[in-house]
Design a protein around this motif. Structure first.
Motif, PDB file in Angstrom:
ATOM      1  N   SER A  56       0.838  -1.197   0.000  1.00  0.00           N
ATOM      2  CA  SER A  56       0.000   0.000   0.000  1.00  0.00           C
ATOM      3  C   SER A  56       0.872   1.246   0.000  1.00  0.00           C
ATOM      4  CB  SER A  56      -0.924   0.017   1.220  1.00  0.00           C
ATOM      5  OG  SER A  56      -0.168   0.138   2.406  1.00  0.00           O
ATOM      6  N   LEU A  57       0.288   2.350  -0.448  1.00  0.00           N
ATOM      7  CA  LEU A  57       0.963   3.639  -0.435  1.00  0.00           C
ATOM      8  C   LEU A  57      -0.002   4.715   0.041  1.00  0.00           C
ATOM      9  CD1 LEU A  57       2.939   3.836  -3.825  1.00  0.00           C
ATOM     10  CD2 LEU A  57       3.919   3.596  -1.534  1.00  0.00           C
ATOM     11  N   LYS A  58       0.551   5.743   0.654  1.00  0.00           N
ATOM     12  CA  LYS A  58      -0.207   6.941   1.016  1.00  0.00           C
ATOM     13  C   LYS A  58       0.267   8.058   0.089  1.00  0.00           C
ATOM     14  CE  LYS A  58       1.180   5.928   5.202  1.00  0.00           C
ATOM     15  NZ  LYS A  58       1.471   5.876   6.656  1.00  0.00           N
ATOM     16  N   ILE A  59      -0.650   8.567  -0.736  1.00  0.00           N
ATOM     17  CA  ILE A  59      -0.296   9.464  -1.834  1.00  0.00           C
ATOM     18  C   ILE A  59      -1.027  10.796  -1.677  1.00  0.00           C
ATOM     19  CG2 ILE A  59      -0.260   9.715  -4.352  1.00  0.00           C
ATOM     20  CD1 ILE A  59      -0.431   6.683  -4.576  1.00  0.00           C
ATOM     21  N   SER A  60      -0.361  11.879  -2.023  1.00  0.00           N
ATOM     22  CA  SER A  60      -1.006  13.194  -1.966  1.00  0.00           C
ATOM     23  C   SER A  60      -1.948  13.375  -3.147  1.00  0.00           C
ATOM     24  CB  SER A  60       0.035  14.313  -1.956  1.00  0.00           C
ATOM     25  OG  SER A  60       0.696  14.392  -3.208  1.00  0.00           O
ATOM     26  N   SER A  61      -3.068  14.043  -2.887  1.00  0.00           N
ATOM     27  CA  SER A  61      -4.036  14.378  -3.940  1.00  0.00           C
ATOM     28  C   SER A  61      -4.738  15.659  -3.512  1.00  0.00           C
ATOM     29  CB  SER A  61      -5.045  13.241  -4.145  1.00  0.00           C
ATOM     30  OG  SER A  61      -5.974  13.565  -5.162  1.00  0.00           O
ATOM     31  N   PHE A  62      -4.075  16.786  -3.747  1.00  0.00           N
ATOM     32  CA  PHE A  62      -4.589  18.067  -3.278  1.00  0.00           C
ATOM     33  C   PHE A  62      -5.916  18.387  -3.956  1.00  0.00           C
ATOM     34  CE2 PHE A  62      -4.424  22.847  -3.420  1.00  0.00           C
ATOM     35  CZ  PHE A  62      -4.685  23.017  -2.065  1.00  0.00           C
ATOM     36  N   GLN A  63      -6.924  18.659  -3.142  1.00  0.00           N
ATOM     37  CA  GLN A  63      -8.268  18.982  -3.628  1.00  0.00           C
ATOM     38  C   GLN A  63      -8.802  17.902  -4.576  1.00  0.00           C
ATOM     39  OE1 GLN A  63      -7.972  23.013  -5.175  1.00  0.00           O
ATOM     40  NE2 GLN A  63      -8.126  23.883  -3.127  1.00  0.00           N
ATOM     41  N   ASN A  64      -8.424  16.652  -4.285  1.00  0.00           N
ATOM     42  CA  ASN A  64      -8.927  15.483  -5.011  1.00  0.00           C
ATOM     43  C   ASN A  64      -8.475  15.451  -6.474  1.00  0.00           C
ATOM     44  OD1 ASN A  64     -10.425  13.042  -4.849  1.00  0.00           O
ATOM     45  ND2 ASN A  64     -12.129  13.983  -5.942  1.00  0.00           N
ATOM     46  N   SER A  83      -3.766   3.391   0.604  1.00  0.00           N
ATOM     47  CA  SER A  83      -4.367   3.371   1.938  1.00  0.00           C
ATOM     48  C   SER A  83      -4.904   4.729   2.344  1.00  0.00           C
ATOM     49  CB  SER A  83      -3.345   2.882   2.971  1.00  0.00           C
ATOM     50  OG  SER A  83      -2.175   3.672   2.934  1.00  0.00           O
ATOM     51  N   ASP A  84      -4.398   5.786   1.684  1.00  0.00           N
ATOM     52  CA  ASP A  84      -4.907   7.131   1.964  1.00  0.00           C
ATOM     53  C   ASP A  84      -4.519   8.062   0.836  1.00  0.00           C
ATOM     54  OD1 ASP A  84      -6.167   9.169   3.247  1.00  0.00           O
ATOM     55  OD2 ASP A  84      -4.819   9.269   4.961  1.00  0.00           O
ATOM     56  N   TRP A  85      -5.487   8.834   0.355  1.00  0.00           N
ATOM     57  CA  TRP A  85      -5.221   9.958  -0.542  1.00  0.00           C
ATOM     58  C   TRP A  85      -5.286  11.206   0.335  1.00  0.00           C
ATOM     59  CZ3 TRP A  85      -3.708   9.354  -5.495  1.00  0.00           C
ATOM     60  CH2 TRP A  85      -4.080   8.205  -6.193  1.00  0.00           C
ATOM     61  N   LEU A  86      -4.181  11.881   0.516  1.00  0.00           N
ATOM     62  CA  LEU A  86      -4.134  13.011   1.434  1.00  0.00           C
ATOM     63  C   LEU A  86      -4.317  14.328   0.692  1.00  0.00           C
ATOM     64  CD1 LEU A  86      -2.188  10.685   2.799  1.00  0.00           C
ATOM     65  CD2 LEU A  86      -1.764  12.507   4.419  1.00  0.00           C
ATOM     66  N   ASN A  87      -5.161  15.176   1.229  1.00  0.00           N
ATOM     67  CA  ASN A  87      -5.401  16.497   0.658  1.00  0.00           C
ATOM     68  C   ASN A  87      -4.289  17.445   1.102  1.00  0.00           C
ATOM     69  OD1 ASN A  87      -6.578  18.730  -0.546  1.00  0.00           O
ATOM     70  ND2 ASN A  87      -7.955  19.128   1.171  1.00  0.00           N
ATOM     71  N   ILE A  88      -3.104  17.208   0.560  1.00  0.00           N
ATOM     72  CA  ILE A  88      -1.911  17.987   0.906  1.00  0.00           C
ATOM     73  C   ILE A  88      -1.239  18.407  -0.382  1.00  0.00           C
ATOM     74  CG2 ILE A  88       0.379  17.933   1.980  1.00  0.00           C
ATOM     75  CD1 ILE A  88      -0.668  15.940   3.977  1.00  0.00           C
ATOM     76  N   GLY A  89      -0.864  19.686  -0.489  1.00  0.00           N
ATOM     77  CA  GLY A  89      -0.218  20.162  -1.695  1.00  0.00           C
ATOM     78  C   GLY A  89       1.024  20.992  -1.460  1.00  0.00           C
ATOM     79  N   SER A 102       2.941   9.985   7.569  1.00  0.00           N
ATOM     80  CA  SER A 102       1.544   9.921   7.154  1.00  0.00           C
ATOM     81  C   SER A 102       1.393  10.066   5.648  1.00  0.00           C
ATOM     82  CB  SER A 102       0.734  11.018   7.857  1.00  0.00           C
ATOM     83  OG  SER A 102       1.217  12.305   7.524  1.00  0.00           O
ATOM     84  N   LEU A 103       2.496  10.289   4.935  1.00  0.00           N
ATOM     85  CA  LEU A 103       2.502  10.468   3.487  1.00  0.00           C
ATOM     86  C   LEU A 103       3.750   9.807   2.930  1.00  0.00           C
ATOM     87  CD1 LEU A 103       1.279  11.867   0.942  1.00  0.00           C
ATOM     88  CD2 LEU A 103       2.689  13.862   1.499  1.00  0.00           C
ATOM     89  N   GLU A 104       3.595   9.111   1.786  1.00  0.00           N
ATOM     90  CA  GLU A 104       4.723   8.354   1.232  1.00  0.00           C
ATOM     91  C   GLU A 104       5.089   8.749  -0.198  1.00  0.00           C
ATOM     92  OE1 GLU A 104       4.313   4.156   3.596  1.00  0.00           O
ATOM     93  OE2 GLU A 104       2.827   4.555   2.018  1.00  0.00           O
ATOM     94  N   LEU A 105       4.228   9.474  -0.894  1.00  0.00           N
ATOM     95  CA  LEU A 105       4.517   9.905  -2.262  1.00  0.00           C
ATOM     96  C   LEU A 105       3.754  11.184  -2.518  1.00  0.00           C
ATOM     97  CD1 LEU A 105       5.904   9.109  -4.984  1.00  0.00           C
ATOM     98  CD2 LEU A 105       3.735   8.025  -5.623  1.00  0.00           C
ATOM     99  N   ALA A 106       4.439  12.194  -3.076  1.00  0.00           N
ATOM    100  CA  ALA A 106       3.801  13.499  -3.261  1.00  0.00           C
ATOM    101  C   ALA A 106       4.190  14.102  -4.596  1.00  0.00           C
ATOM    102  CB  ALA A 106       4.182  14.450  -2.130  1.00  0.00           C
TER     103      ALA A 106
END
Length: 354
Positions: A56-64, A83-89, A102-106
């Motif tokens: 699994s990976l936790k990936i950034s997805s700012f504003q979806n 495992s998580d799409w994080l709203n981080i940009g 809490s984030l693994e790829l951005a």
């Protein structure tokens, strides 16, 4: 908002504090360096050809943005679990999330990896999309008499050291023949820029092409304007913590994700009408006319088969920051994990490989 301290040394300390780097981080820096050294052999291992089951990976997805792009393009069948799409940009937020695990790829521009290195956090670039046209405009506060970058002299300029907007500002000043001390660089993060402009606490702030239409719609009648330049921020990239890349299963998942990322960008570029409606109108509350004005400025995605140009650009950026006393000089070559170098280019048609 506080004005930056006058001296170069104080300014560096102030900006470092602003981005959350305290004396405790010096100890963390030492730990990060030691950890990177311990994992260096793993970072040179060949990439696995298949993603192990259960990865699994936790990936950034700012504003979806990323999720919607993949869904619309029919590319949401990833061969691993997100495992998580994080709203981080924003770069500083990404670095903090990397530190917290809490984030693994951005997805960011070129400056956050430089800032992470300066803070002692080891993260590496794994994919590159070259941008040839400007992604940012300089916006004035309402009622401003500023017309050109040359007019920035003596003004208060919003400056984010750890984000693309910061290096765009520094490059614009340099091209205009202005020294850093010719203007007052007000340390802010990009999510504070609009408020600072609206209140008149800064005279100028770099806004993304996607932000400018809404700002002008609201304040154009009051004398706000934008000042386009030919300054580009060359790198749109994916990056990940070294500890994640040293994990063979997660590195394989990242390698598998990169072609999806590249193909998604190509799909968006080739389907502007659908993207305008589904993203800008439905999720960003822009009018169709505003959406179309943004899309007209969009960069054609370009995925270089080799990263030599990207490395040279990143070195110029790091040197530019060092000239201002914002980071120490270093060789940026270590920021790139070249095991992933050709993956994006191999996934797209020839016209998108540059």
């Amino acid at each position: 908002m506080p004005a930056p301290p006058a001296s170069g040394i104080d300014r560096r300390l102030f900006l470092t504090s602003l981005l959350g780097v305290t004396a405790a981080a010096a100890g963390l820096s030492g730990c990060a360096e030691a950890g990177a050294a311990a994992d260096e052999a793993s970072l040179k291992d060949p990439l696995a050809k298949k993603v192990p089951a259960g990865t699994s990976l936790k990936i950034s997805s700012f504003q979806n943005f990323q999720q919607l792009q993949l869904k619309l393009a029919g590319l949401d069948d990833l061969p691993f679990e997100v495992s998580d799409w994080l709203n981080i940009g924003a770069g500083p937020d990404v670095i903090n999330a990397f530190r917290a695990r809490s984030l693994e790829l951005a997805n960011n521009a070129g400056i956050p990896p430089i800032q992470a290195h300066y803070q002692g956090f080891d993260a590496r670039i794994v994919a590159i999309n070259i941008t040839r046209k400007p992604n940012y405009l300089f916006a004035t506060k309402p009622g401003s008499d500023i017309r050109t970058v040359g007019d920035f002299r003596g003004r208060r300029l919003a400056f984010s050291q750890g984000q693309a907007q910061g290096v765009v500002l520094l490059r614009a000043l340099k091209e205009a023949g202005l020294e850093y001390d010719d203007a007052e660089l007000v340390p802010l993060t990009s999510n504070q820029f609009l408020t600072a402009l609206q209140s008149g606490q800064v005279d100028i702030a770099p806004l993304g092409n996607t932000q400018a239409p809404s700002y002008l719609k609201q304040y154009g009648a009051e004398g706000a304007r934008t000042i386009p330049t030919d300054v580009v921020d060359l790198l749109n990239l994916l990056w990940a913590p070294a500890t994640v890349l040293a994990d063979r299963a997660k590195a394989a998942a990242i390698a598998a994700y990169i072609p999806y990322w590249a193909k998604g960008a190509v799909w968006q570029y080739e389907h502007p009408d659908e993207w305008n409606e589904e993203y800008y109108v439905k999720t960003q509350n822009l009018t169709l006319a505003q959406a179309e004005s943004i899309t007209e400025l969009a960069n054609k995605p370009l995925f270089p088969p080799t990263w030599d140009e990207a490395v040279a650009w990143e070195q110029e950026t790091a040197d530019l920051l060092a000239e201002g006393g914002y980071v120490k000089r270093f060789d940026v070559g270590g920021l790139f994990d070249r095991r992933f170098e050709s993956l994006a280019a191999e996934a797209v048609p020839e016209e998108y490989r540059r």
